[in-house]
Structure formats: C-alpha cells, structure tokens
Enzyme design. Structure first.
Site, PDB file in Angstrom:
ATOM      1  N   HIS A   1      -2.558   6.328   4.726  1.00  0.00           N
ATOM      2  CA  HIS A   1      -1.124   6.469   4.990  1.00  0.00           C
ATOM      3  C   HIS A   1      -0.635   7.827   4.488  1.00  0.00           C
ATOM      4  CE1 HIS A   1      -1.243   2.346   5.979  1.00  0.00           C
ATOM      5  NE2 HIS A   1      -0.666   1.808   4.914  1.00  0.00           N
TER       6      HIS A   1
ATOM      7  N   CYS B   1       0.803  -1.233   0.000  1.00  0.00           N
ATOM      8  CA  CYS B   1       0.000   0.000   0.000  1.00  0.00           C
ATOM      9  C   CYS B   1       0.837   1.284   0.000  1.00  0.00           C
ATOM     10  CB  CYS B   1      -0.966  -0.003   1.186  1.00  0.00           C
ATOM     11  SG  CYS B   1      -0.246  -0.600   2.717  1.00  0.00           S
TER      12      CYS B   1
END
Ligand SMILES: NC(=O)c1ccc[n+]([C@@H]2O[C@H](COP(=O)([O-])OP(=O)(O)OC[C@H]3O[C@@H](n4cnc5c(N)ncnc54)[C@H](OP(=O)(O)O)[C@@H]3O)[C@@H](O)[C@H]2O)c1
Length: 335
Positions: A234, A126
């Site tokens: 994130h 990711c």
C-alpha cells in the site's frame, strides 16, 4: 512454543508462516487451521508437513498462541473459544480493534500497553499500521494536530480472490469478482462498505484506529482510501499538520532513527518509496518529504509498506515476539 495459525491457507496466513520461519520464532509445533473445505490438506512449514485441522481440534492441542487471519466473523466466533482455554490470540481482522477492552497494538508505537491478561490482542488495519509507524516519532517530537491521508492500496489487501480477479481480467479470463468494478487498469475509490457519514469503513478504521494506537484522541484524521491494480504493498500520500514548527532535515533524521522506518528520499536520483521495492520487506518506507507551502507547520510525505508483512503478518509476529520476550504468553489470567 505451540503456535496455531488460523486462516493458514489465506494470503495473510501464508505470509504468516513465511514470517514465523524467517524471523525464527521459536515454533516447536505448528497447528494450521482453515475452513471446513481445507481440513486434512497439508501445508509445509520449515520443511515439515502439517495437516490442516478444525478450530476445535486446534484448541484441544492447547497452543500457547493463536494468530488469526480468517476474517471478522470467524474471529468473533472462535477467538473467545481460544482465549477461554487460556490461549493468547493475536487477531488480524477488524472484529476486536475498537473494543475498549482489547488492546490495538503496533509494537514500534505501543507494545508497552500489553499485559499477561490480554488474551485477545488486535492487529490494526494494514493502512493504519504503516502510517502510525511513521507518525509516532513525529508526534513525539512536534505533536501532530491533523492528518490528511489518501491511500493507493494493493489488491493483496482483499485476499486471494482479489488477486485472482486482477489476473483473470488481465488475462481475459471470466471469473468471480470481489470488487464491484473491473480493477485492472482502473482505480476504485471505495475500500470496504460505506458508512452513514459517506466515508467507507476502511476510512473510518484509519481515523479511529490511529487515535487508539497513538493514545491521543486529539489527533484529527481524515482519509480517502482507494484500491489500485497493484500487488506489492500500500502507498499513502500523507499531509501532517504539527502544533510546533519543524525543520525538514531534522524530520528526515527523526524518521531515519525511528524503529521500523526507512527513509528513501533522494529526488536528485529519483529515489522514493514504491510498492515494487517494498514488496516482501518488513519496513515502512517514507519519502517525498517536503513542506506544505500553503500553511505553517505542515509536512507532505509518501509512505509505502508491504500490507501482507508489516500491515499484517510481521506486525502480528512482532506482537508475539514481544509477548514471548516479556513472558506474557501462557500465563493464566489474573483473578
Ligand atoms: N490482506 C491483507 O493485507 C490484510 C491485512 C490485514 C488484515 N487482514 C485480515 O486478515 C484476514 C484474512 O485476510 P486474507 O487476505 O488472508 O484473506 P484470504 O486470502 O481470503 O484467506 C482467508 C483465510 O481464512 C480461512 N477461513 C475462512 N473461513 C474460516 C473459518 N470459518 N474457520 C477457519 N478458517 C477460515 C480461509 O480458509 P480456506 O482456505 O479453507 O477458505 C483462509 O485460510 C481478514 O480478516 C483480513 O481483513 C488482511
């Protein structure tokens, strides 16, 4: 298209069902798969109830494509069984990413490497996905020499149990821990296990996967990956050294025109990307664009994206969309 979602009850799997629905992927039949403890349970997709089945039963139903988010060991064991039955697998785990016989794909960057012979396709890590979406247009224009990245990663990156740990701690409830330390009100400079060189596996994924996806081993990457008590996505502080001189306003323009990127960079109005704003969105948000004044041709920026969407589910569905659009699903392997 018959679509199997392996790991359908997990954080990524649940998001996968949402993304398949939202993007109107042509699902004629859904085959949800999870571990033995979930078989027989029902999930809802597009207003219809579906029973969770085992991987063996899913293969018997001959889906066209199977999207896996059930962990590396499940993938290593089960993805080849699907692939051998002629089913195209798109896998979210780290199991196949660095296998030289498997493609590692971020559609905005390298979808064109895909062929009908690719029966197990790897979805990258990711934190790597969101970074390369922003790096690719800059690499094409100024050629990247070196990247120094530090991440600020959401607990959703570790799965359901990590979210439970954060909220148990916040609510003063005793419960199982997936992190070695308290995560609430803390910062843990370790994601995944340590490797022999002192880096974590997550850091090595960012280093190695970036080169593979960008198709350029000359890009030097160094990474520090950090878990923070955040949910929405994130964040990454990224320092990029180019081979060639750049103009900051042109960098903004290059990024603004890049597929999948949204520039949020208006410091006069305190506008910059944040996980709360990126949550449940598909794009990669880039801001805090500024010169590194300590050396030439070097840029600092801040990159934020929802790790469950672009970092996992959306990227996998985009791969499936690309395969479908090029008629690369459901064809037999060339012999
Ligand atoms: N979270 C992220 O941001 C992210 C991003 C990219 C990639 N990934 C990868 O995606 C995978 C899943 O992550 P997650 O965050 O969704 O984890 P999670 O919330 O813990 O979900 C795990 C899923 O896998 C299923 N599963 C476990 N063992 C299985 C087996 N033997 N056979 C079939 N299904 C099995 C679980 O089913 P039960 O409910 O029955 O246990 C559940 O549906 C991992 O490989 C992870 O590295 C995660």
């Amino acid at each position: 298209m018959k679509v199997a979602v392996v790991g359908a009850t997990g954080l990524v799997g649940t998001k996968m069902l949402q993304v398949l629905d939202e993007r109107n992927f042509p699902v004629t039949e859904l085959i949800p798969v999870a571990s033995a403890k979930s078989i027989g349970k029902e999930i809802t997709f597009k207003g219809k109830q579906y029973k969770i089945v085992s991987a063996e039963d899913a293969i018997k139903q001959k889906p066209d494509v199977a999207i896996f988010s059930a962990g590396g060991s499940t993938s290593l064991e089960q993805a080849p069984l699907f692939a051998d039955a002629g089913i195209t697998v798109i896998d979210n785990s780290s199991a196949w990413r660095m296998d030289p016989t498997k493609k590692l794909v971020v559609p905005e960057v390298n979808a064109d490497v895909l062929t009908a012979e690719d029966k197990i396709i790897a979805n990258p890590n990711c934190s790597t996905i969101q970074m390369v979406v922003a790096l690719k247009p800059l690499h094409d224009r100024y050629k990247i020499k070196r990247v120094v990245v530090s991440t600020y990663q959401s607990v959703t990156g570790t799965g359901v149990k990590a979210v439970d740990q954060l909220f148990n701690e916040r609510n003063g409830v005793d419960g199982p821990k997936v992190y070695p330390y308290t995560i609430d009100l803390n910062v843990i400079p370790q994601i995944d296990v340590f490797t022999e060189n002192g880096y974590t596996k997550e850091e090595m994924k960012m280093i190695l996967e970036t080169k593979k996806i960008m198709g350029d081993d000359s890009i030097a990457v160094t990474a520090t990956t950090v878990r923070i008590p955040v949910m929405g996505g994130h964040s990454e502080s990224v320092n990029i050294e180019f081979a060639h001189e750049y103009d900051l306003s042109e960098v903004r323009e290059v990024l603004a025109n890049a597929p999948g990127v949204v520039v949020v960079d208006d410091i006069a109005n305190l506008k910059y990307p944040m996980p709360l704003d990126a949550h449940d969105k598909d794009e990669v948000f880039v801001g805090r664009l500024r010169r590194d004044e300590t050396q030439p041709n070097t840029l600092n920026c801040w990159i934020v994206s929802d790790n469950l969407r672009k970092g996992a589910a959306t990227n996998a569905v985009q791969i499936a969309e690309y395969l479908a659009s090029k008629n690369l699903i459901g064809q037999s392997v060339a012999v």
